[in-house]
Motif scaffolding. Structure first.
Motif, short mmCIF file in Angstrom:
data_model
loop_
_atom_site.label_atom_id
_atom_site.label_comp_id
_atom_site.label_asym_id
_atom_site.label_seq_id
_atom_site.Cartn_x
_atom_site.Cartn_y
_atom_site.Cartn_z
N TYR A 11 -26.57 -30.17 -95.86
CA TYR A 11 -25.91 -29.28 -96.43
C TYR A 11 -26.83 -27.83 -96.92
CZ TYR A 11 -23.32 -33.43 -97.07
OH TYR A 11 -22.39 -34.31 -96.68
N LEU A 12 -26.29 -26.58 -96.46
CA LEU A 12 -26.87 -25.41 -96.98
C LEU A 12 -26.01 -24.90 -97.85
CD1 LEU A 12 -27.12 -24.18 -93.19
CD2 LEU A 12 -28.85 -25.29 -94.44
N VAL A 69 -26.04 -38.31 -84.70
CA VAL A 69 -25.37 -37.33 -84.96
C VAL A 69 -25.72 -36.54 -86.18
CG1 VAL A 69 -22.93 -36.65 -85.96
CG2 VAL A 69 -23.43 -38.91 -84.46
N ILE A 70 -25.99 -35.04 -85.91
CA ILE A 70 -26.22 -34.42 -86.96
C ILE A 70 -24.98 -33.39 -87.38
CG2 ILE A 70 -27.73 -32.15 -87.29
CD1 ILE A 70 -29.74 -33.27 -85.22
N LYS A 71 -24.79 -33.59 -88.65
CA LYS A 71 -23.76 -32.69 -89.21
C LYS A 71 -24.36 -31.65 -89.99
CE LYS A 71 -19.84 -33.45 -92.39
NZ LYS A 71 -19.56 -34.39 -93.38
N THR A 72 -23.78 -30.50 -89.95
CA THR A 72 -24.30 -29.43 -90.68
C THR A 72 -23.23 -28.79 -91.60
OG1 THR A 72 -25.97 -29.04 -89.19
CG2 THR A 72 -25.73 -27.26 -90.91
N GLU A 73 -23.41 -28.62 -92.91
CA GLU A 73 -22.43 -27.92 -93.50
C GLU A 73 -22.73 -26.94 -94.48
OE1 GLU A 73 -19.19 -29.39 -97.07
OE2 GLU A 73 -19.56 -30.69 -95.46
N ALA A 74 -22.31 -25.81 -94.18
CA ALA A 74 -22.65 -24.51 -95.12
C ALA A 74 -21.59 -24.33 -96.14
CB ALA A 74 -22.64 -23.17 -94.09
N VAL A 75 -22.08 -24.37 -97.56
CA VAL A 75 -21.24 -24.41 -98.57
C VAL A 75 -21.22 -23.01 -98.94
CG1 VAL A 75 -21.03 -25.08 -100.97
CG2 VAL A 75 -21.85 -26.73 -99.33
N GLN A 76 -19.90 -22.46 -99.08
CA GLN A 76 -19.43 -20.94 -99.69
C GLN A 76 -19.99 -19.85 -98.70
OE1 GLN A 76 -20.44 -21.11 -103.77
NE2 GLN A 76 -18.75 -22.45 -104.06
N PHE A 77 -20.50 -19.88 -97.51
CA PHE A 77 -20.75 -19.00 -96.61
C PHE A 77 -20.81 -19.61 -95.15
CE2 PHE A 77 -24.76 -21.32 -96.86
CZ PHE A 77 -25.38 -20.94 -95.82
#
Length: 98
Positions: free
Chosen positions: A40-41, A2-10
């Protein structure tokens, strides 16, 4: 895996998310027991330059591998993180065999 991607504040665009999926899916070639990958980006505003930070946490049975990189573009950071994870996964796999 599972690939979970999270963009922080954008909000990350779909092209970037697809790029991340392609890069991190290839990690299965080097170690096939990866359970999940968390990406996390982040944007860092330091003066005139906006640096892009990519953090990746790869969960393998009994352990986890963390890599962080900062570059001018997300794509460049993702490439560096991917190559570092590849190297660490190969090392981890060799260590487990011994």
């Amino acid at each position: 895996m599972v690939i979970k991607t999270e963009a922080v504040q954008f909000k990350a665009d779909q092209k970037l998310l697809d790029f991340i999926d392609r890069k991190f899916t290839k990690l299965n070639v080097f170690f096939d027991k990866i359970t999940s990958v968390e990406v996390y980006l982040k944007l860092e505003n330091s003066g005139q330059v906006k640096d892009k930070i990519v953090e990746a946490l790869v969960n393998v049975p009994g352990d986890s591998i963390f890599v962080k990189d900062t570059s001018k573009t997300f794509e460049e950071s993702i490439e560096k993180v991917g190559s570092s994870l590849k190297r660490q996964l190969v090392k981890y796999k060799e260590k487990k065999r011994a």
